[in-house]
Write a protein that holds these residues in place. Structure first.
Motif, PDB file in Angstrom:
ATOM      1  N   HIS A 154       0.764  -1.276  -0.031  1.00 36.87           N
ATOM      2  CA  HIS A 154       0.025  -0.003  -0.072  1.00 36.87           C
ATOM      3  C   HIS A 154       0.842   1.299  -0.027  1.00 36.87           C
ATOM      4  O   HIS A 154       2.052   1.115   0.114  1.00 36.87           O
ATOM      5  N   SER A 155       0.264   2.373  -0.229  1.00 37.47           N
ATOM      6  CA  SER A 155       0.887   3.597  -0.651  1.00 37.47           C
ATOM      7  C   SER A 155       1.028   4.468   0.585  1.00 37.47           C
ATOM      8  O   SER A 155       1.746   5.517   0.782  1.00 37.47           O
ATOM      9  N   GLU A 198      -1.603   5.654   2.233  1.00 29.53           N
ATOM     10  CA  GLU A 198      -2.807   6.579   2.592  1.00 29.53           C
ATOM     11  C   GLU A 198      -3.654   6.405   3.832  1.00 29.53           C
ATOM     12  O   GLU A 198      -3.297   5.439   4.579  1.00 29.53           O
ATOM     13  N   ASP A 219       3.883   6.387  -1.217  1.00 30.98           N
ATOM     14  CA  ASP A 219       3.519   7.436  -2.405  1.00 30.98           C
ATOM     15  C   ASP A 219       4.164   8.780  -1.869  1.00 30.98           C
ATOM     16  O   ASP A 219       4.080   9.281  -0.731  1.00 30.98           O
ATOM     17  N   ARG A 220       4.769   9.636  -2.912  1.00 29.20           N
ATOM     18  CA  ARG A 220       5.437  10.632  -2.763  1.00 29.20           C
ATOM     19  C   ARG A 220       4.284  11.952  -2.218  1.00 29.20           C
ATOM     20  O   ARG A 220       4.569  12.834  -1.160  1.00 29.20           O
ATOM     21  N   HIS A 221       3.208  11.611  -2.541  1.00 32.35           N
ATOM     22  CA  HIS A 221       1.965  12.750  -2.224  1.00 32.35           C
ATOM     23  C   HIS A 221       1.484  12.564  -1.013  1.00 32.35           C
ATOM     24  O   HIS A 221       1.454  13.629  -0.299  1.00 32.35           O
ATOM     25  N   GLU A 222       1.711  11.205  -0.473  1.00 29.54           N
ATOM     26  CA  GLU A 222       1.133  10.906   0.986  1.00 29.54           C
ATOM     27  C   GLU A 222       2.209  11.270   1.784  1.00 29.54           C
ATOM     28  O   GLU A 222       1.999  11.878   3.131  1.00 29.54           O
ATOM     29  N   ASN A 277       4.912  -0.009   3.508  1.00 25.17           N
ATOM     30  CA  ASN A 277       4.066  -0.676   2.616  1.00 25.17           C
ATOM     31  C   ASN A 277       3.776  -2.025   2.561  1.00 25.17           C
ATOM     32  O   ASN A 277       2.650  -2.715   2.187  1.00 25.17           O
ATOM     33  N   GLY A 287      -2.590   1.775  -4.711  1.00 25.41           N
ATOM     34  CA  GLY A 287      -2.926   3.013  -4.096  1.00 25.41           C
ATOM     35  C   GLY A 287      -3.163   3.860  -5.303  1.00 25.41           C
ATOM     36  O   GLY A 287      -2.633   3.669  -6.586  1.00 25.41           O
ATOM     37  N   GLU A 288      -3.789   5.069  -5.042  1.00 20.90           N
ATOM     38  CA  GLU A 288      -3.857   5.996  -6.132  1.00 20.90           C
ATOM     39  C   GLU A 288      -2.418   6.455  -6.968  1.00 20.90           C
ATOM     40  O   GLU A 288      -1.392   6.495  -5.922  1.00 20.90           O
ATOM     41  N   ARG A 289      -2.298   6.521  -8.205  1.00 20.65           N
ATOM     42  CA  ARG A 289      -1.121   6.949  -8.620  1.00 20.65           C
ATOM     43  C   ARG A 289      -0.154   5.651  -8.947  1.00 20.65           C
ATOM     44  O   ARG A 289       1.082   6.003  -9.141  1.00 20.65           O
ATOM     45  N   ARG A 290      -0.517   4.491  -8.561  1.00 20.03           N
ATOM     46  CA  ARG A 290       0.429   3.298  -8.652  1.00 20.03           C
ATOM     47  C   ARG A 290      -0.350   2.411  -9.916  1.00 20.03           C
ATOM     48  O   ARG A 290      -1.227   2.326 -10.269  1.00 20.03           O
TER      49      ARG A 290
END
Length: 325
Positions: free
Chosen positions: A82-83, A85, A115-118, A135, A232-235
């Motif tokens: 997982h990212s 999130e 995830d970089r955004h997270e 993750n 996750g999103e963007r993956r």
């Protein structure tokens, strides 16, 4: 410790800049038909390799076999990377709490979200690394839940001789149809078991043919139904499974990806350079699926990436013609 010789890898993906071949990604890839026969192969697919997180569907199935009381998204995140999130962390905490445990019982290291955004969001909020954000925490929560269900010690659950890890080993050897060639320590601290690339594809293929109500069928069904918990999103994993309904996709570190089509075809890829930008393995995997007759048109854009020069496209990253079969 003796080192294993690298298997012979072959060119799979090229990087072209302004008409000049700037680089080549080498690797190996195997594709199995719906009946489980080799229908596509490039490079040495019989040499031992570390599947890394591409082995998580097997590990999740082993946890279910051992009695872990997981359902729906809990199964998907057990098989996922997982990212980090908020929904991911919340689900892992809930899974642990249902077994009377907390994130302090996790044996994985504290990490920032993948995830970089997270990660940026966490930094802005004043947060920091945590075990639950690592993750692999969903996989670890599943292993711990299996331990509680069976009355096994939770403190030493990462030891290779612990019952839960022996259950994982048995599941991997059964599904992949070969003995484990080497035991390493994965980045999350859990045992990482070497099998061949063919074994990795064979294991995923076996899961697609398993009883839908059994552990293996439940893992794949959960991944298909909840791709947002597999990555996750963007993956790429999540994007592939959303765009190609019924597909199962699981990426592993150091250039690995395993894919299974709803019609039963299975593919496993290993890029020799680890694919640090995460682009070549997906191209090689989709190329193999297409060669097996699987329609990958909805993700055609993932078969090529732009190479920029001065902010404008000047070339591309794409599968080599000889890798297309």
């Amino acid at each position: 410790m003796p080192e294993t010789a690298p298997p012979p890898y072959v060119p799979l993906v090229e990087v072209v800049r302004s008409g000049f071949r700037e680089g080549v990604h080498y690797g190996a890839v195997v594709g199995l038909t719906a009946s489980g026969e080799i229908g596509y192969a490039r490079g040495d697919v019989a040499a031992p390799m570390l599947p890394r997180s591409a082995a998580k569907p097997f590990q999740a199935a082993a946890a279910l076999r051992a009695g872990a009381p997981l359902h729906g998204p809990q199964v998907a995140i057990a098989a996922g990377s997982h990212s980090g999130e908020q929904r991911h962390a919340d689900l892992v905490r809930a899974t642990l709490a249902a077994s009377g445990l907390s994130e302090d019982d996790l044996g994985c290291p504290a990490e920032w979200p993948l995830d970089r955004h997270e990660r940026d969001r966490l930094l802005r909020s004043g947060g920091g690394p945590a075990r639950v954000l690592m993750n692999c925490s969903g996989k670890h929560a599943a292993m711990l839940a299996a331990c509680v269900a069976r009355g096994w010690d939770t403190a030493g659950y990462l030891a290779p001789d612990h019952p839960v890890q022996q259950a994982v080993r048995s599941a991997i050897e059964e599904l992949c149809g070969e003995p484990v060639a080497h035991t390493a320590v994965d980045g999350c601290g859990a045992p990482q078991l070497a099998v061949s690339l063919l074994g990795l594809a064979r294991g995923l293929s076996a899961m697609t043919r398993a009883d839908g109500g059994g552990p293996e069928g439940r893992v794949l069904a959960a991944m298909r139904a909840h791709p947002e918990y597999v990555a996750g999103e963007r993956r790429d994993d999540t994007r592939l499974m959303r765009a190609l309904p019924g597909l199962v996709s699981k990426i592993g570190a150091e250039g690995v990806i395993a894919l299974a089509a709803p019609t039963g075809e299975a593919v496993a890829v290993k890029m020799s350079d680890g694919d640090p930008l995460g682009r070549a393995r997906t191209m090689a995997g989709l190329t193999a699926l297409a060669a097996l007759g699987v329609d990958v048109a909805p993700v055609q854009d993932m078969l090529e990436a732009e190479v920029l020069g001065g902010g404008a496209p000047v070339g591309g990253v794409r599968p080599l013609p000889e890798a297309r079969g």
